[in-house]
Design a protein around this motif. Structure first.
Motif, mmCIF file in Angstrom:
data_model
loop_
_atom_site.group_PDB
_atom_site.id
_atom_site.type_symbol
_atom_site.label_atom_id
_atom_site.label_comp_id
_atom_site.label_asym_id
_atom_site.label_seq_id
_atom_site.Cartn_x
_atom_site.Cartn_y
_atom_site.Cartn_z
ATOM 1 N N ALA A 146 30.275 30.938 -49.036
ATOM 2 C CA ALA A 146 29.183 31.703 -49.654
ATOM 3 C C ALA A 146 29.734 32.999 -50.234
ATOM 4 N N ASP A 147 29.468 33.235 -51.500
ATOM 5 C CA ASP A 147 29.855 34.480 -52.178
ATOM 6 C C ASP A 147 31.343 34.775 -52.026
ATOM 7 N N GLY A 148 32.158 33.741 -52.085
ATOM 8 C CA GLY A 148 33.591 33.921 -52.016
ATOM 9 C C GLY A 148 34.149 34.061 -50.620
ATOM 10 N N ALA A 149 33.283 34.081 -49.610
ATOM 11 C CA ALA A 149 33.730 34.211 -48.223
ATOM 12 C C ALA A 149 33.654 32.846 -47.530
ATOM 13 N N VAL A 150 34.567 32.634 -46.578
ATOM 14 C CA VAL A 150 34.598 31.393 -45.810
ATOM 15 C C VAL A 150 34.443 31.729 -44.341
ATOM 16 N N ARG A 151 33.554 30.997 -43.673
ATOM 17 C CA ARG A 151 33.308 31.219 -42.253
ATOM 18 C C ARG A 151 33.310 29.862 -41.555
ATOM 19 N N ARG A 152 33.862 29.827 -40.334
ATOM 20 C CA ARG A 152 33.907 28.581 -39.577
ATOM 21 C C ARG A 152 33.300 28.778 -38.193
ATOM 22 N N ALA A 153 32.653 27.721 -37.720
ATOM 23 C CA ALA A 153 32.007 27.754 -36.413
ATOM 24 C C ALA A 153 31.946 26.342 -35.861
ATOM 25 N N LEU A 154 31.819 26.242 -34.565
ATOM 26 C CA LEU A 154 31.530 24.968 -33.915
ATOM 27 C C LEU A 154 30.018 24.854 -33.800
ATOM 28 N N VAL A 155 29.461 23.766 -34.354
ATOM 29 C CA VAL A 155 28.004 23.626 -34.393
ATOM 30 C C VAL A 155 27.589 22.272 -33.830
ATOM 31 N N ALA A 156 26.340 22.210 -33.370
ATOM 32 C CA ALA A 156 25.746 20.983 -32.846
ATOM 33 C C ALA A 156 24.742 20.450 -33.849
ATOM 34 N N VAL A 157 24.974 19.234 -34.337
ATOM 35 C CA VAL A 157 24.092 18.596 -35.313
ATOM 36 C C VAL A 157 23.249 17.548 -34.582
ATOM 37 N N PRO A 158 21.921 17.715 -34.549
ATOM 38 C CA PRO A 158 21.081 16.747 -33.835
ATOM 39 C C PRO A 158 21.062 15.393 -34.537
ATOM 40 N N LEU A 159 21.108 14.330 -33.733
ATOM 41 C CA LEU A 159 21.063 12.977 -34.281
ATOM 42 C C LEU A 159 19.676 12.595 -34.765
ATOM 43 N N SER A 160 18.692 13.392 -34.403
ATOM 44 C CA SER A 160 17.321 13.100 -34.820
ATOM 45 C C SER A 160 17.128 13.250 -36.327
ATOM 46 N N GLY A 161 18.009 14.000 -36.977
ATOM 47 C CA GLY A 161 17.872 14.263 -38.408
ATOM 48 C C GLY A 161 17.101 15.520 -38.714
ATOM 49 N N ALA A 162 16.706 16.272 -37.674
ATOM 50 C CA ALA A 162 15.915 17.487 -37.898
ATOM 51 C C ALA A 162 16.673 18.513 -38.740
ATOM 52 N N GLY A 163 18.009 18.498 -38.650
ATOM 53 C CA GLY A 163 18.795 19.487 -39.386
ATOM 54 C C GLY A 163 18.848 19.258 -40.878
ATOM 55 N N ALA A 164 18.437 18.090 -41.341
ATOM 56 C CA ALA A 164 18.487 17.812 -42.776
ATOM 57 C C ALA A 164 17.525 18.685 -43.554
ATOM 58 N N SER A 165 16.368 18.974 -42.972
ATOM 59 C CA SER A 165 15.362 19.794 -43.648
ATOM 60 C C SER A 165 15.223 21.184 -43.038
ATOM 61 N N ASP A 166 15.722 21.364 -41.820
ATOM 62 C CA ASP A 166 15.608 22.645 -41.129
ATOM 63 C C ASP A 166 16.987 23.116 -40.694
ATOM 64 N N PRO A 167 17.631 24.004 -41.460
ATOM 65 C CA PRO A 167 18.972 24.472 -41.089
ATOM 66 C C PRO A 167 19.034 25.093 -39.708
ATOM 67 N N ASP A 168 17.909 25.670 -39.230
ATOM 68 C CA ASP A 168 17.903 26.301 -37.910
ATOM 69 C C ASP A 168 18.009 25.287 -36.783
ATOM 70 N N ALA A 169 17.787 24.013 -37.093
ATOM 71 C CA ALA A 169 17.906 22.980 -36.061
ATOM 72 C C ALA A 169 19.374 22.696 -35.727
ATOM 73 N N ILE A 170 20.283 23.154 -36.573
ATOM 74 C CA ILE A 170 21.709 23.003 -36.301
ATOM 75 C C ILE A 170 22.168 24.230 -35.533
ATOM 76 N N ARG A 171 22.519 24.019 -34.299
ATOM 77 C CA ARG A 171 22.781 25.110 -33.360
ATOM 78 C C ARG A 171 24.251 25.515 -33.402
ATOM 79 N N GLU A 172 24.502 26.815 -33.501
ATOM 80 C CA GLU A 172 25.871 27.327 -33.461
ATOM 81 C C GLU A 172 26.304 27.497 -32.012
ATOM 82 N N ILE A 173 27.447 26.903 -31.660
ATOM 83 C CA ILE A 173 27.948 26.947 -30.293
ATOM 84 C C ILE A 173 28.907 28.106 -30.095
ATOM 85 N N VAL A 174 29.854 28.255 -31.015
ATOM 86 C CA VAL A 174 30.809 29.356 -30.921
ATOM 87 C C VAL A 174 31.368 29.634 -32.303
#
Length: 502
Positions: A146-174
């Motif tokens: 984003a805007d020329g910056a790169v950021r990395r994180a370990l995230v949890a993607v739900p298998l339910s598919g909730a994260g496809a329409s709701d970015p907040d459903a993808i939880r950042e772990i670290v």
């Protein structure tokens, strides 16, 4: 057939430029799945380089899991890495090459997105998946642009598919590090281990093994750095049990295996399991690489070696290492299920294949070969690994592929021309395996010498650090030293030498 006398370089050969250019499929990442299945990835040149996930069922039937037109490939770190994972209940999650979103495939249905569409194309990228402790999410390394910056994180993607329409459903772990890799939840789900490092280090220079406790929300609470630093490369943590980790470290000068018991107070003291002047790891160019696996009985299936690689069984209790007698000289992408190891393997007359190894019997079954039409072994050279003295009395390693053909023999007294092969990456490693490009030359009476010049991996930390601030100096000197040794020993014609490479 009688051999015909012909000058070196003028021998007839059945290996043509068309066969060399066509190559074969690239095989990677064999993993066990349910009901005796084995899955792996195939990069298919005939399909535009598309990476297809395939499965082999218990009956031996091989079929594509990924629908036509989809490609499982990640752009994290630009080099990518493991971009798919079979699900325990069936189906597949994967990163689609075009948009870098994570999708789920179940049965014969179309892929369903699990992550949101970013504001910019391919601005959210994922790699290195592992199942989350609860079974309802997959953990990924996510790279955000984003805007020329790169950021990395370990995230949890739900298998339910909730994260496809709701970015907040993808939880950042670290997060908090420039780079992350190899997330491993503990068997009891209380902790997670991972590898982290920051600019300007590369992962073969210095990484850190970290362990964090998981709080009720699923994020990492307290974090402890157990191993590593600016001058220690740590790779691939795996849990032996809920309180014991195994990890690869080059603190001795070689990537060896260590055990860490987390039960006591303070930082655990790493215990070397099998100290050797050999490599049990490899440079982390792509995420998800595996060079050892924990077996059900507590032993480790390990890949190790220098010039060539061997598959062995290591008892972490005694340090005893027993190698299996297999007709291969290079292995990668190791996984295990029960008493079977799944691995890619190649040899001097064997193309890269996915094989299943019965560890008790020491027998290998070929599940898939990268080449469907391997030339007659009589036209394939038998590589010989050599070590020659270089400038400053330093050792230089190389593989020699002599001219080989059943159809021709050179006139008495003639020495063969040689082509020096130079790999393109300073931390790459050339293996002594079947290579049609080399066979193209050797079957015509032109020898090949493939140089693992200073800076290459496979020979310890000091060897791979020789190229620091010496690029274009050490590598050139080492190539010259190898050729001079061949000429001095009467194996090559000093007036007919060439060099090619990246």
């Amino acid at each position: 057939m009688d051999s015909t006398a012909a000058p070196y370089g003028a021998w007839p050969s059945p290996i043509g430029a068309t066969e060399v250019a066509a190559g074969g499929v690239r095989l990677s990442t064999p993993v066990p799945a349910g009901d005796g299945e084995v899955w792996w990835a195939e990069a298919r040149p005939a399909d535009g380089g598309r990476v297809v996930v395939v499965r082999r069922d218990a009956a031996g039937t091989v079929s594509d899991v990924l629908p036509e037109g989809w490609s499982a490939r990640s752009r994290v770190h630009e080099y990518g890495g493991t971009a798919w994972l079979p699900l325990p209940g069936g189906g597949l999650v994967f990163v689609n090459w075009t948009d870098q979103r994570v999708y789920r495939v179940s049965g014969s249905g179309d892929p369903v997105p699990l992550t949101p569409e970013p504001a910019e194309p391919a601005a959210l990228r994922y790699a290195d998946p592992v199942p989350g402790p609860g079974g309802d999410e997959i953990w990924w390394v996510r790279e955000s642009h984003a805007d020329g910056a790169v950021r990395r994180a370990l995230v949890a993607v739900p298998l339910s598919g909730a994260g496809a329409s709701d970015p907040d459903a993808i939880r950042e772990i670290v997060s908090g590090s420039d780079f992350l890799a190899s997330a491993r939840p503990s068997p009891d789900g209380r902790r997670v281990a991972w590898i982290a490092w920051d600019h300007p280090r590369m992962p073969w220079d210095g990484t850190e093994l970290r362990v964090g406790t998981l709080d009720p929300s699923g994020a990492v609470g307290s974090t402890q750095t157990l191993l590593g630093g600016e001058s220690e490369s740590v790779l691939q943590p795996e849990w032996l049990d809920a309180d014991t980790l195994v990890v690869i470290s080059d603190r001795s000068g070689w990537w060896n295996l260590y055990r860490l018991a987390l039960g006591g107070d303070g930082s655990p003291e790493p215990e070397a399991l099998c100290p050797r002047a050999e490599e049990f790891g490899q440079p982390l160019w792509t995420l998800g690489q595996r060079t050892y696996a924990v077996l059900a009985d507590g032993r480790l299936a390990v890949l190790h070696g220098t010039d060539t690689t061997t598959l062995g069984l290591l008892d972490p209790g005694t340090g005893e290492l027993t190698d299996l007698d297999l007709p291969y000289t290079d292995f990668g992408n190791l996984a295990a299920r029960g008493g079977t190891a799944l691995v890619t393997a190649a040899g001097p007359v064997r193309a890269t294949s996915v094989i299943a190894v019965d560890l008790a019997a020491g027998a290998a079954t070929v599940l898939r070969e990268s080449l469907t039409d391997v030339p007659d072994p009589a036209y394939l050279p038998a590589p010989r690994s050599i070590t020659v003295p270089g400038p400053g009395e330093r050792d230089v390693h190389a593989h020699v592929y002599p001219p080989t053909s059943p159809d021709a023999v050179a006139p008495d007294g003639e020495l063969p021309p040689y082509v020096v092969f130079v790999h393109g990456g300073p931390t790459s490693h050339s293996s002594a395996t079947l290579n049609l490009e080399k066979a193209y030359f050797t079957s015509r009476g032109i020898g090949v010498v493939d140089v693992n010049y200073g800076g290459s991996t496979g020979y310890g930390r000091a060897y791979r650090e020789r190229l620091r601030r010496q690029w274009g100096i050490v590598d050139v000197e080492d190539c010259v030293a190898v050729v001079q040794a061949l000429v001095r020993d009467g194996l090559a014609d000093g007036a007919r030498l060439a060099i090619r490479g990246g």
